[in-house]
Write an enzyme that holds these catalytic residues in place. Structure first.
Site, short mmCIF file in Angstrom:
data_model
loop_
_atom_site.label_atom_id
_atom_site.label_comp_id
_atom_site.label_asym_id
_atom_site.label_seq_id
_atom_site.Cartn_x
_atom_site.Cartn_y
_atom_site.Cartn_z
N LYS A 126 67.08 55.89 56.24
CA LYS A 126 66.76 57.23 55.71
C LYS A 126 67.48 58.25 56.56
O LYS A 126 67.74 58.01 57.74
CB LYS A 126 65.25 57.49 55.80
CG LYS A 126 64.77 58.55 54.85
CD LYS A 126 64.46 57.97 53.50
CE LYS A 126 64.10 58.99 52.46
NZ LYS A 126 63.64 58.36 51.21
N ASP A 166 66.76 62.47 47.98
CA ASP A 166 65.32 62.52 48.25
C ASP A 166 64.95 64.00 48.09
O ASP A 166 65.68 64.74 47.41
CB ASP A 166 65.00 61.98 49.66
CG ASP A 166 63.51 61.72 49.86
OD1 ASP A 166 63.00 60.70 49.37
OD2 ASP A 166 62.82 62.55 50.48
P1 NDP Z 1 62.52 67.17 44.78
O1 NDP Z 1 63.11 67.95 45.87
O2 NDP Z 1 63.24 67.01 43.51
O3 NDP Z 1 61.08 67.75 44.44
C1 NDP Z 1 60.08 67.86 45.39
C2 NDP Z 1 58.85 68.51 44.77
O4 NDP Z 1 57.76 68.39 45.67
C3 NDP Z 1 59.06 69.99 44.51
O5 NDP Z 1 58.28 70.38 43.42
C4 NDP Z 1 58.54 70.60 45.81
O6 NDP Z 1 58.10 71.94 45.69
C5 NDP Z 1 57.36 69.69 46.12
N1 NDP Z 1 57.15 69.67 47.57
C6 NDP Z 1 58.04 69.31 48.52
N2 NDP Z 1 57.51 69.46 49.75
C7 NDP Z 1 56.26 69.94 49.55
C8 NDP Z 1 55.23 70.28 50.43
N3 NDP Z 1 55.36 70.20 51.76
N4 NDP Z 1 54.06 70.72 49.88
C9 NDP Z 1 53.92 70.82 48.53
N5 NDP Z 1 54.88 70.50 47.65
C10 NDP Z 1 56.04 70.06 48.15
O7 NDP Z 1 62.16 65.73 45.42
P2 NDP Z 1 61.85 64.36 44.70
O8 NDP Z 1 61.15 64.59 43.42
O9 NDP Z 1 63.07 63.53 44.73
O10 NDP Z 1 60.85 63.69 45.76
C11 NDP Z 1 59.43 63.81 45.65
C12 NDP Z 1 58.78 62.67 46.42
O11 NDP Z 1 59.20 61.42 45.87
C13 NDP Z 1 59.12 62.59 47.91
O12 NDP Z 1 58.01 62.08 48.61
C14 NDP Z 1 60.25 61.56 47.95
O13 NDP Z 1 60.35 60.94 49.20
C15 NDP Z 1 59.75 60.59 46.90
N6 NDP Z 1 60.72 59.69 46.30
C16 NDP Z 1 61.88 60.18 45.73
C17 NDP Z 1 62.77 59.32 45.16
C18 NDP Z 1 64.00 59.79 44.46
O14 NDP Z 1 64.70 58.96 43.89
N7 NDP Z 1 64.28 61.08 44.42
C19 NDP Z 1 62.57 57.86 45.21
C20 NDP Z 1 61.29 57.46 45.74
C21 NDP Z 1 60.44 58.36 46.29
P3 NDP Z 1 59.02 73.13 46.29
O15 NDP Z 1 60.19 73.19 45.37
O16 NDP Z 1 58.16 74.31 46.26
O17 NDP Z 1 59.40 72.71 47.68
O1 2IT Z 2 62.39 57.07 48.83
C1 2IT Z 2 63.27 56.52 48.14
O2 2IT Z 2 63.16 55.36 47.74
C2 2IT Z 2 64.44 57.32 47.76
N1 2IT Z 2 64.50 58.50 48.10
C3 2IT Z 2 65.57 56.69 46.98
C4 2IT Z 2 66.51 55.96 47.90
C5 2IT Z 2 67.76 55.43 47.24
O3 2IT Z 2 68.58 54.91 48.01
O4 2IT Z 2 67.94 55.53 46.04
#
Ligand code: NDP
Ligand code: 2IT
Length: 448
Positions: A126, A166
Site C-alpha cells: 500500500k 484508493d
Molecule cells: P473515494 O476517494 O472514491 O471515496 C471516499 C469516500 O469516503 C468519499 O465519499 C469521502 O468523502 C468518504 N471519506 C473519506 N474519508 C472519510 C472520513 N475520514 N470520514 C468520512 N468520510 C470519509 O475512495 P474509495 O471509494 O475508493 O474508497 C473508500 C473505501 O474503500 C476506503 O476504505 C478504501 O480503502 C476502500 N477500498 C477501495 C477500493 C478501490 O478499489 N477503490 C478497493 C477496496 C477497498 P469526502 O469526499 O468528503 O472525503
Molecule cells: O484496498 C484495496 O483493495 C484497493 N484499494 C485496491 C487495490 C488494487 O490494487 O486494486
C-alpha cells in the site's frame, strides 16, 4: 489469548507505539488465527507471526510540487511493500491528509490476506501521501502526481510492485501517474499500475469492481439464510468509487439504497436512489467534485451535517467510506433495527466492538478483506490482460469477478466451519488468507 500470539502482538505495539490503526488490524488478525496456530505448530516454529507482521520494506520520500501561486509545497510519500511471498506487491495508493506510515501499514497488512483470498498470485502493499486532493486544481493534482511518480517509479514494476487507486486516487490520478511513469522510464505496455483508463490498457469493470464485488459477497452471505437482495433496503456510506458502484449493483439486484454520505454529512432519500439520481451523484462527485449536501438540495430530501447514516432502519449496511466509521453505538442501532447483513466496502470500517456486536447479534458480517476484494481481483485480471496484450469484454470480466467473489465466500465460509466457528467470516477469511501466505513463506526459506 494464547501466550505466543500475545507476545507477538506486544512486540508489534512496543516497536511502533503510535501506530494505533496498525495495532488494531494486527490484533484482529492474530486473535482469529489462534485455532490455526494451535493446530499447526509449524507457524510458531518458523516464526511466521513475527515475520508476517513486519513489512518487507518501507519506502518514504519527499514530494515537492508547485501550487497555483507558484509556491513550492512539500508532502510525504510512502510505499509499504508488505509481503511478496505469493506474488509481487499489489495494493492501492491513498491521497488523504490523514495518511501516515501507520495508516498505510494497516492497509498493507490487510492487503496481504485479502490478495491471498482472491485466488490470484498477488502479494500485499500500500502507498500514498498526506496530500489532500480536495479543493486542488487539476493542474495541482497533475503536478503532485508527477512529482510522486518521479520517485516511486524506481521502486515499482510488473514483477515487483503494482499500485492502483484508493481514497483520493481515481481515474484522473492514475492517468497522471501512468503518464509520469512512461515519461520517466520509456516503458509502455506492461502492467505497472492498475485502474488505468480503457484507452491505455485498463480493464473494463475495474472502476465498478469493488462496489459490485461487495454486493456479490453480500448476496452469497444472504443465500446461506435463503435470502436475496430483492426488495431489501440498503444504507451505504461514502459517495466515492466504492459507494457509487455498490449502489448501482444494489439497484441491479432489486434493493433500494436510501442513504449516501461524505465526510461532511449524509443524505436520506426514503424513495431510494434510482439510476437517474445515481448518475447525478456520479457527475457531482467525479466531475464537478461537489459535496453530497447538494443532493439534498437538488432532490429535496433530508441532509444531516456530520456523522453517518447508521441510525436508519435497513436490511443491508454497506460501510464504504473509511476506517472506524461504524462505532459500537451505531452497530447496536443497526442490530436493534434488524439489519440482516453488513458488507464492508471500505477497509476496517467497523471498530472492534462493533464487529463483536454484529457477531453476537448473528448478523451476516462480511469483513473488508473478503467483501471488498473484488477491486484488487479485477486489478489482477487487468494484469492478466496486459500480459496477454489483449482485453476481455465487460461480460467476461464481470463473470470472472462474480466467480471470484463466490469462491472467496465459499473459502471463508468453509474455513470458518473447519475451525469451529461456522459463519464467522472474520475468522474464516483471516485463516484462509493466512494459510496460503504462511505456507509459501515456509517453503521459500526464512530469508525470503
Ligand atoms: P473515494 O476517494 O472514491 O471515496 C471516499 C469516500 O469516503 C468519499 O465519499 C469521502 O468523502 C468518504 N471519506 C473519506 N474519508 C472519510 C472520513 N475520514 N470520514 C468520512 N468520510 C470519509 O475512495 P474509495 O471509494 O475508493 O474508497 C473508500 C473505501 O474503500 C476506503 O476504505 C478504501 O480503502 C476502500 N477500498 C477501495 C477500493 C478501490 O478499489 N477503490 C478497493 C477496496 C477497498 P469526502 O469526499 O468528503 O472525503
Ligand atoms: O484496498 C484495496 O483493495 C484497493 N484499494 C485496491 C487495490 C488494487 O490494487 O486494486
Amino acid at each position: 489469548m494464547d501466550s505466543y500470539i500475545e507476545s507477538v502482538y506486544n512486540k508489534v505495539v512496543e516497536k511502533d507505539p503510535h501506530q494505533k490503526v496498525f495495532h488494531q488490524a494486527v490484533l484482529e488478525v492474530l486473535e482469529s488465527l489462534e485455532p490455526a496456530v494451535k493446530k499447526y505448530p509449524k507457524y510458531k516454529e518458523f516464526s511466521i507471526l513475527e515475520r508476517i507482521t513486519e513489512p518487507e520494506r518501507i519506502i518514504q520520500f519527499r514530494i515537492p510540487w508547485k501550487d497555483r501561486d507558484n509556491k513550492i509545497q512539500v508532502n510525504r510519500g510512502f510505499r509499504i511493500q508488505f509481503n511478496s511471498a505469493i506474488g509481487p506487491y499489489k495494493g492501492g495508493l491513498r491521497l488523504h491528509p490523514t495518511v501516515t506510515q501507520g495508516v498505510l501499514k494497516f492497509l498493507g497488512f490487510e492487503q496481504v490476506f485479502k490478495n491471498s483470498l482472491t485466488t490470484l498470485p498477488m502479494g500485499g502493499g500500500k502507498g500514498g501521501s498526506d496530500f489532500d486532493p480536495k479543493g486542488k486544481t487539476d493542474a495541482e493534482v497533475e503536478n503532485f502526481c508527477t512529482s510522486f511518480m518521479l520517485e516511486l517509479y524506481r521502486h515499482i514494476g510488473q514483477f515487483i510492485d503494482i499500485p492502483a487507486g484508493d481514497i483520493g486516487v481515481g481515474a484522473r490520478e492514475i492517468g497522471y501517474l501512468y503518464g509520469a511513469y512512461r515519461k520517466a522510464t520509456n516503458v509502455h505496455g506492461t502492467c505497472v499500475l492498475t485502474g488505468k483508463g480503457p484507452t491505455y490498457g485498463g480493464s473494463l469493470i475495474r472502476p465498478e469492481a469493488t462496489g459490485y464485488g461487495t454486493v456479490y459477497f453480500v448476496e452469497e452471505m444472504l443465500k446461506t439464510k435463503g435470502e436475496d437482495l430483492k426488495g431489501k433496503t440498503a444504507v451505504v456510506s461514502g459517495s466515492g468509487n466504492v459507494a457509487q458502484f455498490a449502489t448501482e449493483k444494489c439497484i441491479d439486484l432489486g434493493a433500494k439504497v436510501i442513504a449516501l454520505s461524505d465526510s461532511s454529512g449524509w443524505i436520506h432519500d426514503p424513495d431510494g436512489i434510482d439510476r437517474e439520481k445515481l448518475a447525478w451523484v456520479m457527475d457531482l462527485k467525479n466531475v464537478r467534485r461537489g459535496r453530497i449536501k447538494e443532493y439534498a438540495e437538488h432532490f429535496k430530501v433530508d441532509y444531516t451535517a456530520g456523522g453517518s447514516p447508521w441510525e436508519l432502519k435497513c436490511d443491508i449496511a454497506l460501510p464504504s467510506a473509511t476506517q472506524n466509521e461504524v462505532d459500537a453505538n451505531e452497530a447496536k442501532a443497526l442490530v436493534d433495527n434488524g439489519v440482516l447483513a453488513v458488507g464492508e466496502g471500505a477497509n476496517m470500517p467497523c471498530v472492534p466492538k462493533a464487529v463483536e456486536i454484529f457477531l453476537e447479534g448473528k448478523v451476516l458480517y462480511g469483513p473488508g478483506k473478503a467483501a471488498n476484494a473484488g477491486g484488487v481481483s479485477v486489478s489482477g485480471l487487468e494484469m492478466a490482460q496486459n500480459s496477454q496484450r489483449y482485453f476481455w469484454t465487460r461480460e467476461e470480466v464481470d463473470k470472472r469477478l462474480h466467480g471470484i467473489m463466490v469462491a472467496i465466500h465459499e473459502n471463508a465460509y468453509k474455513t470458518s466451519e473447519k475451525f469451529g466457528a461456522k459463519g464467522n467470516y472474520v475468522l474464516g477469511a483471516n485463516i484462509a488468507g493466512f494459510l496460503k501466505v504462511a505456507d509459501a513463506m515456509i517453503i521459500q526459506g526464512f530469508y525470503a
